[in-house]
Design an enzyme around this catalytic site. Structure first.
Site, PDB file in Angstrom:
ATOM      1  CG  ASP A  24       0.893  -6.844   0.122  1.00 46.89           C
ATOM      2  OD1 ASP A  24       0.433  -6.069   0.986  1.00 46.89           O
ATOM      3  OD2 ASP A  24       0.174  -7.421  -0.709  1.00 46.89           O
ATOM      4  CG  ASP A 132      -1.717  -3.588   3.921  1.00 48.58           C
ATOM      5  OD1 ASP A 132      -1.696  -2.663   3.091  1.00 48.58           O
ATOM      6  OD2 ASP A 132      -2.546  -4.511   3.884  1.00 48.58           O
ATOM      7  CD  GLU A 133       0.690  -2.031  -1.895  1.00 48.70           C
ATOM      8  OE1 GLU A 133       0.977  -2.246  -3.079  1.00 48.70           O
ATOM      9  OE2 GLU A 133      -0.456  -1.693  -1.509  1.00 48.70           O
TER      10      GLU A 133
END
Length: 380
Positions: A24, A132-133
């Site tokens: 993350d 973003d993950e």
């Protein structure tokens, strides 16, 4: 798939021997803004959606940890954020204050793609669930003994090559890896080995369990259940009677018995390679040499994966972090690696004079089935 639970239900699953990473990115939008404006480093920063500089409309998309410590939360109205932390650039003498930026999704996607390239190098399979993950299956890449060191190398590689920080959770399941990655933010690494699963879950609040939102949490609290360990003691049939199939999923996840596989979200869309110069350069020969190397790397990967492509593109990053892109598309798919190099070199002509810190080469519009392939000498 139930959008409230990305992992289940799977009532007959048993614990697996997978090694799964959940990564993350920390305050990703803020981290991206800091790349192109170093004055923002270590400062309170708010990135707003639908925000116009000097106005009070919009909402907080994300805030730096410095801004969070001063009372800013995601989804907060910009008007309220401004009342807590005025705009530093409009009120330079007022303290505490904050730098405000408008969300630039296209820029963030470019940075995300650079991160994705690294993640796929480090994993057997990668599932990118957002900008973003991501989840990574690294079972054949490392062991439980070396998984912490492996994660440190991955995190450091992303920060040194791309320039953005991240937090990592390592576990035998996707659900536990996701929970682990949130424990020691920012820049944290938490490893939960199979034999540590029960202890790790037992004292976590139920809100940490994927699939438990405010409504379910309130219901569980009303029954006196506040910890995941407490949820794990409830008979699965009781949870099913109250919550349906979601109750079965919650039972499985609370006992650490999720063994869902990391599956990519759709077919691969591109193949790319990027690299930075040791020093910022304007030297045309250095730029050409790097583009040639990156083209060869991309061609090798495409060939080994039986991939055909219709588009070749390059990325040129000008200091401090201004991204330039160019691409060219063809009428039919090909797997000719020479076409990557010649096309990339032609696209590079626009950037011979500027200072460059980093470059990349990409092929996209991919297909993986056998078709008649066009060779470079057939192109006009």
């Amino acid at each position: 798939m139930d959008p409230s639970n990305p992992f289940g239900p799977s009532p007959k699953q048993k614990p697996s021997n997978q090694i799964i990473i959940h990564i993350d990115m920390d305050c990703f939008y803020v981290s991206c803004e800091r790349l192109r404006d170093p004055i923002l480093i270590d400062q309170p920063v708010i990135v707003g959606m639908n925000y116009t500089p000097g106005e009070s409309r919009g909402a907080v998309a994300t805030a730096s940890y410095e801004a969070r410590d001063l009372g800013i939360k995601s989804a907060m109205n910009i008007s309220k954020a401004l009342s807590i932390l005025p705009d530093k650039e409009l009120n330079p003498s007022f303290e505490p204050s904050c730098y405000y930026r408008t969300a630039d999704k296209n820029f963030y996607r470019e940075i995300s793609q650079s991160v994705r390239t690294i993640l796929e190098d480090f994993s057997d399979v990668a599932r990118h669930v957002s900008i973003d993950e991501a989840y990574l299956d690294v079972t054949s890449k490392t062991t439980w003994t070396s998984s912490s060191t492996f994660s440190q190398i991955l995190r450091d590689e992303i920060e040194s090559v791309v320039g953005v920080p991240s937090s990592i959770g390592v576990a035998p399941s996707m659900s536990i890896a996701k929970m682990a990655s949130s424990i020691e933010k920012p820049k944290g690494i938490v490893v939960v080995k199979p034999e540590q699963t029960k202890e790790f879950l037992s004292n976590l609040p139920i809100e940490k369990l994927p699939g438990i939102g405010p409504v379910t949490a309130k219901s569980l609290h009303s029954d006196g259940i506040k910890l995941i360990g407490e949820l794990a003691t409830i008979p699965p049939v009781d949870l099913k009677n109250k919550y349906g199939n979601k109750g079965i999923s919650l039972s499985i996840l609370s006992r650490g018995e999720d063994s869902k596989k990391v599956i990519p979200m759709g077919p691969k869309k591109s193949i790319s390679r990027e690299s930075s110069f040791k020093h910022i350069t304007t030297n045309s020969d250095e730029k050409k040499a790097l583009i040639e190397k990156l083209s060869q790397d991309v061609g090798s990967i495409a060939t080994s994966n039986n991939a055909l492509f219709r588009t070749v593109g390059i990325k040129v990053i000008e200091p401090p972090y201004k991204i330039h892109t160019r691409e060219i598309s063809f009428g039919t798919a090909t797997n000719d690696p020479n076409l990557i190099s010649t096309s990339a070199m032609d696209l590079l002509k626009d950037f011979h004079e500027i200072s460059v810190r980093k470059m990349g080469v990409k092929v996209s519009n991919l297909s993986f089935h056998g078709v008649e392939q066009t060779k470079i000498n057939q192109w006009d």
